[in-house]
Scaffold this active site. Structure first.
Site, PDB file in Angstrom:
ATOM      1  N   CYS A  76       6.026   9.787  -1.086  1.00  0.00           N
ATOM      2  CA  CYS A  76       4.832   9.331  -0.090  1.00  0.00           C
ATOM      3  C   CYS A  76       3.276   9.902  -0.701  1.00  0.00           C
ATOM      4  CB  CYS A  76       4.614   9.458   1.305  1.00  0.00           C
ATOM      5  SG  CYS A  76       5.831   8.792   2.144  1.00  0.00           S
TER       6      CYS A  76
ATOM      7  N   GLY B 178       7.231  -2.865   4.435  1.00  0.00           N
ATOM      8  CA  GLY B 178       7.674  -2.864   5.762  1.00  0.00           C
ATOM      9  C   GLY B 178       7.577  -1.885   6.349  1.00  0.00           C
TER      10      GLY B 178
ATOM     11  N   TYR C   9      11.414   6.200  -2.145  1.00  0.00           N
ATOM     12  CA  TYR C   9      12.629   6.137  -2.366  1.00  0.00           C
ATOM     13  C   TYR C   9      12.827   5.815  -1.364  1.00  0.00           C
ATOM     14  CZ  TYR C   9      17.438   7.648  -2.838  1.00  0.00           C
ATOM     15  OH  TYR C   9      18.783   6.842  -2.734  1.00  0.00           O
ATOM     16  N   HIS C  10      14.114   4.987  -1.600  1.00  0.00           N
ATOM     17  CA  HIS C  10      15.104   3.527  -1.007  1.00  0.00           C
ATOM     18  C   HIS C  10      16.492   3.642  -1.278  1.00  0.00           C
ATOM     19  CE1 HIS C  10      11.964   1.983   0.724  1.00  0.00           C
ATOM     20  NE2 HIS C  10      11.307   1.147   0.431  1.00  0.00           N
TER      21      HIS C  10
ATOM     22  N   ALA D  13      10.711   2.222   6.412  1.00  0.00           N
ATOM     23  CA  ALA D  13      12.400   2.411   6.015  1.00  0.00           C
ATOM     24  C   ALA D  13      12.500   3.213   6.889  1.00  0.00           C
ATOM     25  CB  ALA D  13      11.955   2.749   4.015  1.00  0.00           C
TER      26      ALA D  13
ATOM     27  N   GLY E 160       1.077  -0.235  -0.053  1.00  0.00           N
ATOM     28  CA  GLY E 160      -0.144   0.533  -0.059  1.00  0.00           C
ATOM     29  C   GLY E 160       1.066   1.020   0.252  1.00  0.00           C
ATOM     30  N   GLY E 161       0.571   2.487  -0.146  1.00  0.00           N
ATOM     31  CA  GLY E 161       1.047   3.679   0.322  1.00  0.00           C
ATOM     32  C   GLY E 161       1.616   4.169  -1.585  1.00  0.00           C
TER      33      GLY E 161
END
Length: 345
Positions: free
Chosen positions: A294, A274, A198-199, A276, A193-194
């Site tokens: 987001c 999960g 960025y990671h 970040a 979801g969401g």
């Protein structure tokens, strides 16, 4: 590859690592040695923390690639799918209360991901994109060959069942065809979801894979998401950082800036994805020239290092330091018992 690294094995490597001390090594090799030293501390503390844990607490296997540095996002996603697939297979042979959960501790190379229902308009650079091909491949309806979606269907699940885990990871990681952002980061649409997230290096990414049908969990994704947020809040409290929830948006915030993104999914009540947590990432990747983080306009992003530096502190934690704390807080908040870490690549 999964490597179970026992403390004795790491201690045996110490003379070898010391012998390299006087050599001028490439930065990435020095980083691996440094991370393995930190990882040894994490393994040692995990072993000692097992003593005295309640036998009734569900057990979770901890998997990590942190000693090797950032990995491709597609590989982290593929490991989740493999562990999920194997977990579902075991359900036919093992009672749910005798089974083990999994937790992945990772750090990714730069990447942007869109949640399953995310609006691709939150990739702001696409507004200037004259070629609609990128938008099409990232759309919510695009699937199959050529799509930038990371997904595994039932047919592939059956096809992969007989393969070794590493082979499945290799195959899955190479399936999707990401769009490349102007700053070089790949972009995928995924099943969490969401909105867009960025990671990248300097960010601790944790994927708890819990069977919510088991005690002490609840079959309630809203409860689960809020409990994940509580884990992050407890991690930040160790550094006297007051992380808070937002009444509208998910994640954890500090002074109206986001410090941790949270996005979850589940299959047969087994969770994936999960949180970040921003330890020390390059904030240029969050620039609104590329994304609205987001999907929220007018809100900034911050990091643990930024907050501590603003206080004048000079002893700043590493991603592995934060992982150590995160493992403890997951045990405390969720009431689980974690194993010594297993290395994955």
């Amino acid at each position: 590859t999964i490597i179970i690294m026992k403390s004795a094995s790491i201690r045996a490597m110490t003379p070898l690592l010391t012998s390299f001390h006087k050599l001028e090594l490439p930065t990435h090799i020095e980083n691996i040695f440094s991370r393995k030293s930190q990882f040894q501390r994490l393994s040692t503390v995990r072993n000692s923390s097992d003593e005295g844990k309640a036998a009734s607490n569900p057990e979770a296997d901890l998997h990590t690639s942190l000693p090797f540095g950032p990995i491709d996002y597609s590989r982290g996603w593929a490991w989740q799918q493999v562990l999920l697939l194997k977990r579902k297979e075991r359900r036919f042979r093992v009672d749910v209360y005798d089974d083990r959960d999994n937790i992945l501790f990772l750090e990714h190379k730069p990447v942007y991901t869109l949640g399953r229902g995310a609006d691709e308009n939150n990739l702001t650079f696409l507004k200037e994109e004259k070629n609609n091909e990128a938008r099409k491949r990232l759309s919510r309806t695009c699937r199959g060959p050529g799509s930038s979606r990371l997904a595994i269907d039932a047919h592939l699940s059956e096809q992969f069942k007989s393969l070794p885990m590493q082979n499945i990871v290799d195959k899955l990681a190479g399936m999707a065809h990401p769009i490349i952002a102007p700053n070089g980061a790949p972009i995928y649409r995924i099943e969490r979801g969401g909105e867009v997230t960025y990671h990248g290096p300097g960010q601790l990414v944790v994927y708890p894979m819990f069977d919510l049908r088991r005690q002490p969990f609840r079959k309630d994704l809203h409860w689960y998401l809020r409990t994940v947020e509580e884990v992050v809040i407890e991690i930040l409290r160790v550094y006297d950082i007051e992380g808070v929830r937002d009444s509208i948006n998910t994640g954890v915030w500090f002074d109206k800036k986001k410090i941790a993104a949270v996005g979850v999914s589940s299959s047969s009540w087994i969770t994936t994805h999960g949180f970040a947590l921003n330890v020390s990432p390059n904030l240029e990747f969050f620039d609104t020239a590329y994304i609205f983080p987001c999907g929220i306009e007018g809100r900034g992003v911050t990091t643990i290092h930024e907050i501590l530096r603003n206080r004048g502190e000079i002893n700043l934690p590493t991603v592995v330091d934060i992982a150590h704390i995160a493992a403890d807080k997951i045990e405390t908040v969720f009431g689980v018992k974690t194993s010594s870490p297993k290395l994955i690549t």
